[in-house]
Design a protein around this motif. Structure first.
Motif, PDB file in Angstrom:
ATOM      1  N   ARG A  81       0.837  -1.190   0.000  1.00 25.18           N
ATOM      2  CA  ARG A  81       0.000   0.000   0.000  1.00 25.18           C
ATOM      3  C   ARG A  81       0.876   1.245   0.000  1.00 25.18           C
ATOM      4  N   HIS A 121      -4.353  -0.754   7.326  1.00 26.67           N
ATOM      5  CA  HIS A 121      -3.285  -1.203   6.452  1.00 26.67           C
ATOM      6  C   HIS A 121      -2.099  -0.245   6.560  1.00 26.67           C
ATOM      7  N   VAL A 133       0.820   2.003   5.140  1.00 24.15           N
ATOM      8  CA  VAL A 133       1.023   2.728   3.892  1.00 24.15           C
ATOM      9  C   VAL A 133       2.451   3.267   3.903  1.00 24.15           C
TER      10      VAL A 133
END
Length: 324
Positions: A93, A237, A239
């Motif tokens: 990501r 998530h 990044v």
């Protein structure tokens, strides 16, 4: 960048009708300006603008110039977009890109508008929400493992390899040794304790390098993957940001940095099978880099000078502690 520059970029990225209501220059970037631009109305309350103008860099002058050296400073849209393509292709990501421009028509430097990740850094989350941080850390470990197991038969920054630049004939461990010796010389000229131990540190670096066997397979590493370079999105998530230095290199180099920056949280990122001799060499080289680099930045106008002095002081002690 002024409000007019930022308003034009945001309008081109998101369409007419969006008005800039506030701008914050974010701390942390030493080679580019990073701005959070807050907007009125619409589904996108804010965006991040990267500005790679030379005036945004706090580094005084250039040291490395060898294009085959992966430690040559990376700056600008070319390394950013190459790194983003590589990471996105592996499922890592990274911030979504809304606009890029290297034409100098909108602004006299490379610029990019990217999504703003509102969840903050993993570093901050360790303090404010340890449970959420643990979930993001576990996902980061998966991402790092995928990156490190992505093989390359040449080392170097991904933007240079993507442009078919010839790889270096100098082995990774030699590249690290040469850089560490330069860092040692520079640090010794600025710190009396390093100067007093310069001969012993030089001998120790060469001794550790002599123990390392040649290797011709590399993994994909971020290069400066600390918890401050990991944002956490709404779905927890991780990044990755500050990705311009993405390179194929010995994964032990990254693990030394991970261990240093994540401290007690490193256990989640550790993996078996690392070369202990490389780890020993790279640990001392990394410490010397973290003495010389901050001291070099102090020659410029970096705003948080006390922070740089603390980094140099801590790593001076850590480097000296690695002597036998």
């Amino acid at each position: 960048m002024d409000d007019q520059d930022l308003s034009g970029l945001v309008r081109d990225a998101l369409g007419a009708g969006r008005r800039v209501v506030a701008v914050d220059r974010l701390r942390g970037g030493s080679r580019k300006g990073v701005y959070r631009v807050r907007l009125d109305g619409g589904r996108t309350p804010s965006v991040i603008v990267y500005n790679w103008a030379a005036t945004e860099s706090f580094w005084p002058g250039a040291r490395e110039t060898d294009p085959a050296d992966p430690f040559t400073p990376a700056s600008g849209l070319v390394p950013f977009l190459a790194a983003r393509r590589s990471l996105d292709g592996l499922g890592a990501r990274v911030p979504r890109v809304l606009l890029t421009d290297d034409t100098r028509r909108r602004f006299p430097a490379d610029v990019a508008v990217v999504e703003d990740i509102p969840g903050g850094t993993l570093e901050a989350l360790f303090e404010t929400d340890p449970g959420r941080a643990a979930q993001s850390l576990a996902r980061l470990a998966e991402t790092v493992e995928v990156m490190h197991r992505h093989p390359g038969d040449r080392y170097g920054r991904v933007d240079l390899l993507e442009r078919h630049r010839p790889g270096s004939e100098v082995p990774c461990e030699r590249r690290v040794l040469d850089r560490a010796l330069r860092d040692l010389e520079e640090a010794a000229g600025r710190d009396g304790r390093i100067a007093a131990a310069e001969a012993a540190l030089r001998d120790r670096l060469r001794e550790l390098a002599d123990r390392v066997d040649l290797r011709r397979r590399y993994g994909l590493i971020h290069g400066e993957l600390g918890p401050d370079h990991v944002l956490v999105d709404a779905d927890r998530h991780p990044v990755l940001i500050d990705i311009e230095g993405l390179m194929y290199f010995d994964v032990e180099w990254e693990h030394v940095f991970l261990r240093l920056r994540f401290g007690g949280h490193y256990t989640a990122l550790a993996r078996p099978g690392l070369d202990p001799r490389r780890l020993d060499l790279y640990a001392l080289a990394m410490r010397l880099s973290l003495v010389a680099g901050p001291l070099r930045l102090l020659d410029g106008d970096f705003p948080d000078r006390a922070f740089l002095k603390r980094i140099a002081e801590h790593n001076t002690g850590a480097a000296l502690a690695l002597l036998p």
